[in-house]
Design an enzyme around this catalytic site. Structure first.
Site, PDB file in Angstrom:
ATOM      1  N   HIS A 129      32.133  66.723  15.420  1.00 43.08           N
ATOM      2  CA  HIS A 129      30.911  66.055  15.879  1.00 43.08           C
ATOM      3  C   HIS A 129      29.737  66.912  15.402  1.00 43.08           C
ATOM      4  O   HIS A 129      29.868  68.131  15.303  1.00 43.08           O
ATOM      5  CB  HIS A 129      30.973  66.008  17.410  1.00 43.08           C
ATOM      6  N   ASP A 206      35.977  72.502  21.179  1.00 41.26           N
ATOM      7  CA  ASP A 206      35.099  71.443  21.663  1.00 41.26           C
ATOM      8  C   ASP A 206      36.001  70.463  22.423  1.00 41.26           C
ATOM      9  O   ASP A 206      36.740  69.686  21.818  1.00 41.26           O
ATOM     10  CB  ASP A 206      34.417  70.771  20.464  1.00 41.26           C
ATOM     11  N   LYS A 232      31.161  62.748  30.378  1.00 41.85           N
ATOM     12  CA  LYS A 232      32.303  62.047  29.762  1.00 41.85           C
ATOM     13  C   LYS A 232      33.527  62.078  30.682  1.00 41.85           C
ATOM     14  O   LYS A 232      34.601  61.601  30.317  1.00 41.85           O
ATOM     15  CB  LYS A 232      32.644  62.679  28.411  1.00 41.85           C
TER      16      LYS A 232
HETATM   17  C1  LIG Z   1      33.748  65.648  20.241  1.00 37.11           C
HETATM   18  C2  LIG Z   1      32.354  65.726  20.794  1.00 37.11           C
HETATM   19  N1  LIG Z   1      31.712  66.887  20.768  1.00 37.11           N
HETATM   20  C3  LIG Z   1      30.473  67.021  21.265  1.00 37.11           C
HETATM   21  C4  LIG Z   1      29.812  65.953  21.808  1.00 37.11           C
HETATM   22  C5  LIG Z   1      28.415  66.150  22.339  1.00 37.11           C
HETATM   23  O1  LIG Z   1      28.398  65.990  23.707  1.00 37.11           O
HETATM   24  P1  LIG Z   1      27.009  65.974  24.515  1.00 37.11           P
HETATM   25  O2  LIG Z   1      26.136  64.975  23.815  1.00 37.11           O
HETATM   26  O3  LIG Z   1      27.397  65.568  25.881  1.00 37.11           O
HETATM   27  O4  LIG Z   1      26.456  67.350  24.444  1.00 37.11           O
HETATM   28  C6  LIG Z   1      30.426  64.716  21.835  1.00 37.11           C
HETATM   29  C7  LIG Z   1      29.707  63.533  22.353  1.00 37.11           C
HETATM   30  O5  LIG Z   1      29.937  62.416  21.976  1.00 37.11           O
HETATM   31  C8  LIG Z   1      31.744  64.591  21.327  1.00 37.11           C
HETATM   32  O6  LIG Z   1      32.380  63.437  21.330  1.00 37.11           O
END
Ligand SMILES: Cc1ncc(COP(=O)(O)O)c(C=O)c1O
Length: 412
Positions: A129, A206, A232
């Site tokens: 991500h 992550d 989430k």
């Molecule tokens: C795999 C992954 N990492 C990081 C994030 C970022 O999360 P946040 O926007 O809650 O900081 C997400 C959000 O969709 C994600 O799916």
């Protein structure tokens, strides 16, 4: 235990815990298949947050009055709850942040800024991500470090046979996602940490897409850092966690400066508290942390193993049903697959398809899902993504398939 029928979970009853699922959208019952972006919240969490504001609301760690003591106690108890949930050794290993993104930025800037040097290598994967990519790009630019990537195969799994040649002594950190938010691939996180440990590299997982969906224990995973977001996993937005092993947090300098994180301050200089408070400058998201602990209680009442089986069942069912849809390409077909399905329809752009689905009350996500390099790897600009959680049902998937059939007719 939650509403078990015999030894089985009563999944339809669980839906009743989520008031928003009674919404109608464009005249249709809501089908919420965007849980990978953000999950819905059960009454149990909403009630705890409301109760906090009605009976405890005050700033933490500051006041000598009763409400402040209540808020502080509840906030710190939430930290202990999180520690227990992920198997941390102590609550001091739990830093409250705004979410996964802030947790990773904290590691990149505070730990990376102190310990990485020009010529060091940061190992990532092609499926990260943007929040586990851009913070490392910023750091690499600043200090002259190099980024390296584990490639992704056509089925959406990592090319693990390349890992030992990628893990050279210059690699100082290996940061990777446990579950891909676009492909649904579940990576063998413990094995990846074990390989990194052999060359002394620090690991960051992550866990944004894993945390609320499967059993997870930081001791068993063997990672140094782990990042996740509350929103989430049935908790409110604006609260997240960075887990860091004690020794490594102790050695890491502050990230932000301000109130709450200092021992003493002169006009010229400050000294800082021990972790985790060193990393929590300013008034934290108290209600969020308390809501997160309530979400943990809720999920554990059902059981993460059960939730995982439920997600996997829905993913397999969807993949099976999608086989009969003409013109549909599923992107990410790994055997170890979470409840996240990405696909492209030959006849329609992902944005158009997602907007079409919304007319029928079906909430999916269309676009690059903060995975632009991964989309390029698969030769697409974006996908449509259906993502499930404990309140999703096979019957809703059947309705999604009907809507996709209608879309095929509409766009052809
Ligand atoms: C795999 C992954 N990492 C990081 C994030 C970022 O999360 P946040 O926007 O809650 O900081 C997400 C959000 O969709 C994600 O799916």
């Amino acid at each position: 235990m939650h509403k078990a029928v015999g030894s089985r979970i009563d999944w339809p009853a669980i839906r009743e815990d989520f008031p928003i699922l009674r919404e109608r959208v464009n005249g249709h019952p809501l089908i919420y298949f965007d849980s990978a972006a953000s999950s819905q919240k059960p009454t149990a969490v909403l009630d705890v947050v409301r109760n906090y504001y009605e009976h405890e609301n005050a700033n933490v760690h500051r006041g000598l009055h009763t409400l402040s003591a209540r808020a502080t106690e509840h906030y710190e108890k939430s930290r202990q709850r999180v520690a227990g949930f992920i198997g941390a050794k102590t609550a001091d290993e739990i830093v409250f942040t705004r979410g996964t993104t802030e947790s990773i930025n904290l590691v990149a800037q505070a730990w990376g800024g102190r310990f990485l040097r020009k010529g060091d290598v940061i190992l990532l994967t092609e499926m990260e991500h943007h929040s586990n990519l851009v913070p490392w790009q910023l750091l690499a630019d600043k200090i002259g470090a190099e980024l390296r990537f584990v490639p992704v195969r056509d089925d959406g799994t990592l090319e693990l046979e390349k890992l030992s040649s990628l893990l050279t002594p210059e690699v100082k950190i290996f940061a990777f996602t446990h579950v891909s938010n676009s492909l649904g691939t579940i990576n063998p996180a413990a094995e990846l940490c074990a390989q990194a440990r052999k060359i002394g590299a620090v690991t960051l997982i992550d866990a944004a897409q894993a945390i609320g969906h499967m059993p997870l224990n930081v001791q068993e995973l063997g990672c140094e850092f782990l990042a996740f977001s509350g929103h989430k996993m049935c908790a409110p937005t604006g609260i997240g966690v960075l887990y860091g092993r004690s020794e490594i947090l102790e050695a890491t300098p502050p990230y932000h400066g301000g109130g709450e994180m200092i021992v003493s301050v002169t006009l010229e200089k400050s000294s800082f508290k021990k972790p985790p408070h060193r990393f929590e400058a300013g008034t934290p998201n108290i209600a969020g942390a308390i809501g997160l602990a309530a979400a943990i209680d809720y999920l554990e009442g059902i059981g993460r193993e059960e939730i995982f089986k439920h997600d996997v069942d829905l993913a397999q069912y969807t993949l099976e049903r999608m086989k009969n849809l003409p013109g549909l390409r599923v992107i990410g077909t790994a055997k170890e697959h979470a409840g996240v399905i990405s696909f492209v329809m030959a006849a329609a752009h992902p944005h158009d398809l997602t907007t079409f689905a919304d007319r029928y009350g079906l909430a999916m996500r269309g676009g690059h899902h903060c995975n632009q390099p991964l989309m390029r790897r698969f030769g697409v600009t974006g996908t449509t993504r259906a993502s499930f959680y404990l309140y999703s049902t096979r019957e809703e998937i059947d309705r999604m398939i009907d809507i996709l059939q209608k879309a095929n007719q509409f766009f052809k």
